[in-house]
Design an enzyme around this catalytic site. Structure first.
Site, PDB file in Angstrom:
ATOM      1  N   HIS A 446       0.815  -1.115   0.001  1.00  0.00           N
ATOM      2  CA  HIS A 446      -0.022  -0.097  -0.083  1.00  0.00           C
ATOM      3  C   HIS A 446       0.942   1.194   0.210  1.00  0.00           C
ATOM      4  O   HIS A 446       0.516   2.062  -0.735  1.00  0.00           O
ATOM      5  CB  HIS A 446      -0.928  -0.147   1.164  1.00  0.00           C
ATOM      6  CG  HIS A 446      -2.067  -0.713   1.081  1.00  0.00           C
ATOM      7  ND1 HIS A 446      -2.317  -2.022   1.391  1.00  0.00           N
ATOM      8  CD2 HIS A 446      -3.440  -0.364   0.449  1.00  0.00           C
ATOM      9  CE1 HIS A 446      -3.523  -2.403   1.108  1.00  0.00           C
ATOM     10  NE2 HIS A 446      -4.431  -1.467   0.397  1.00  0.00           N
ATOM     11  N   ASP A 447       1.875   1.184   0.829  1.00  0.00           N
ATOM     12  CA  ASP A 447       2.740   2.479   1.006  1.00  0.00           C
ATOM     13  C   ASP A 447       3.752   2.235   1.796  1.00  0.00           C
ATOM     14  O   ASP A 447       3.804   1.318   2.750  1.00  0.00           O
ATOM     15  CB  ASP A 447       2.030   3.730   1.522  1.00  0.00           C
ATOM     16  CG  ASP A 447       2.645   5.107   1.249  1.00  0.00           C
ATOM     17  OD1 ASP A 447       3.612   4.802   0.516  1.00  0.00           O
ATOM     18  OD2 ASP A 447       1.807   6.179   1.471  1.00  0.00           O
TER      19      ASP A 447
END
Length: 559
Positions: A446-447
């Site tokens: 996701h990040d």
């Protein structure tokens, strides 16, 4: 009653995806039906009381969220600057979420692209005598990729080339397998650090950067396809090595969803041409849903699925998509909770109001992901490809942390199960460790952010009570009180899931800490907690019966 039946049918699981139909195997279907009481509880006094609770409290939830975020709230001046002129009933719109704003502002452009893409396929393919869909996908995909990212495509192709070389040219199956994963995960860190890397060539470094200059934002989905190609190829190569013989293509007819994942293709189908066509398939390029390479190749070159040929299903799916868009527009015009959370403007709000800021934030997060995913899936359906549906449950219709992740971003969950969870041993002795590694990958994917990594570990921590309780109490499933005990556990689960997601995606550390302090350190907060838990108890009973109604039809999606 026919109108009610039509409404229920419109919102039924089966309307979303034929993968959610009752199994074709009659024995399996009957075994699902036997797991549940054949008599419905909807007409009982108990459930009439539950539905009355819904009728009272659901409108109250909306009213409280509006009170906490609208012009009447004393904190309004702190987030008014984040609002934009709207189109609905003279209201301003909360368009402050950058991710959804990009989609919302470019919605007309996407509709135009869909029309162009579908029209060109129908016109160009016959004119050029293209015999396989992948031939059009390859050409259109390259043009689209350059239009989207400009000369940044060279950075994308560096990753694509290295990944392809790892799968194709490393002879050892084990080394190629681990190298695929190591490079894939490392590429996320490389992009985070070097996404603005310069080649030293002026027209490349400073020339056309496309409509979407941040090429790395959508690379995460490309990475999943890169991994899928390599892992499907390595699996097929190993299967051929083990069997010592080819499997004829006449067996590539009438395969179901699961069979397509390991379809017995000729090894030559895992070519650079098909690799690029798959990675750049335009309807699914930006955000998915995730379709494995084997499934894409099967649908593209071997068999058009019956679900795609049924144009009525696609039309109903499109209407349901538009319904979700209108629901989102209503929320953004009347409930400004996204702006409130960005400004952290909840000073003086009650625990009920703060919790509604968090809850409606989570619903908006769910919708801002659901809407693009359904639009891109609708595009693929119109184009003749049927990817999995990503969101099969409303965010509020969840009581199990395990089941929640099967229904949220379902195609990603299927990817994780096929390529990570099962190869690591699944739910065996190392179930917790496997879950920890899975959610660590999910967070990093996701990040690259510590907060999301902590969120992933927090989710696994919250899985432990559910797993332990399920294993211990399952032996009492025949007791009359078992359903109510499950509701108590479900309420605790919902609280834990909300806290984890509020921390990771909505309120952050400050807001979540404030909410917990307000709930457990004030009289009003404790009263709110007790009443909310009672309402959640009623809600979970309704959720149980909804799933029982599905099982009576032979449907069990385990979420």
């Amino acid at each position: 009653m026919k109108v009610l039946d039509d409404i229920l049918s419109f919102f039924a699981l089966e309307t979303l995806d034929t993968r959610l139909f009752p199994p074709s195997d009659l024995v399996k279907r009957e075994s699902i039906k036997k797991k549940v009481n054949p008599k419905s509880r909807w007409g009982t006094l108990e459930f009439k009381i539950y539905l009355l609770v819904f009728a009272v409290f659901v409108p109250l939830l909306y009213k409280t969220a509006m009170d906490a975020s609208n012009e009447t709230n004393p904190n309004y001046p702190r987030y008014e600057r984040l609002l934009s002129p709207g189109w609905m009933f003279g209201r301003k719109v909360d368009n402050s979420d950058s991710q959804y704003r990009f989609f919302r502002d470019n919605f007309p452009l996407l509709v135009g692209l869909i029309v162009i893409h579908v029209t060109l396929r129908r016109v160009v393919s016959p004119l050029l005598g293209l015999t396989k869909r992948t031939q059009f996908d390859f050409g259109f995909g390259l043009v689209f990729l350059f239009g989207a990212h400009g000369f940044n495509v060279f950075k994308v192709f560096i990753h694509l080339g290295i990944n392809y070389a790892i799968g194709k040219y490393i002879k050892s199956h084990k080394v190629a397998y681990y190298a695929t994963w190591i490079y894939g995960i490392s590429s996320l860190f490389l992009n985070d650090r070097y996404r603005s890397f310069k080649f030293g060539v002026n027209f490349v470094d400073y020339g056309f950067k496309g409509i979407i200059e941040r090429w790395d934002v959508f690379y995460n989905f490309t990475l999943l396809r890169m991994l899928s190609f390599n892992l499907d190829y390595l699996e097929r190569k190993q299967a051929l090595y083990d069997s010592k013989k080819e499997i004829k293509e006449d067996k590539l007819v009438g395969l179901d969803d699961r069979q397509r994942l390991s379809a017995p293709f000729d090894i030559g189908e895992y070519s650079l041409f098909n690799y690029v066509a798959y990675l750049t398939y335009t309807p699914l390029f930006i955000a998915g849903p995730i379709l494995t390479f084997n499934d894409y190749l099967y649908q593209s070159n071997y068999e058009t699925l019956a679900s795609v040929k049924n144009h009525k299903r696609t039309f109903v799916y499109g209407v349901r998509f538009l319904f979700c868009v209108l629901v989102m527009e209503f929320l953004l015009h009347f409930i400004y909770v996204v702006a409130v959370s960005k400004a952290k403007a909840w000073t003086g709000d009650t625990p009920f109001q703060i919790s509604m800021i968090g809850l409606f934030n989570l619903n908006i997060i769910w919708l801002k992901l659901l809407i693009p995913w359904r639009m891109f899936r609708l595009w693929a359906l119109i184009d003749g490809i049927d990817p999995p549906e990503n969101m099969i449950r409303c965010m509020d219709n969840n009581y199990s942390a395990l089941a929640f992740w099967r229904a949220w971003h379902r195609s990603f969950n299927r990817f994780i199960v096929r390529y990570i969870y099962v190869p690591m041993g699944g739910g065996g002795q190392n179930r917790i460790l496997n879950s920890l590694l899975v959610f660590s990958f999910v967070a990093i994917w996701h990040d690259i952010e510590l907060k999301l990594l902590l969120w992933g570990w927090l989710v696994v921590l919250f899985l432990l009570p559910e797993i332990t309780a399920t294993l211990y109490f399952q032996k009492y499933s025949g007791k009359w009180w078992f359903r109510y005990l499950c509701s108590v556990g479900a309420v605790l689960n919902i609280w834990m899931m909300m806290i984890a997601n509020l921390f990771g995606f909505c309120l952050g550390k400050d807001g979540t800490t404030l909410l917990l302090r307000e709930i457990f350190e004030t009289f009003d907060g404790i009263k709110f907690f007790v009443v909310s838990s009672a309402v959640l108890f009623a809600a979970t009973q309704v959720m149980f019966e909804m799933r029982n109604s599905e099982r009576r039809k032979g449907i069990d999606v385990r979420c």
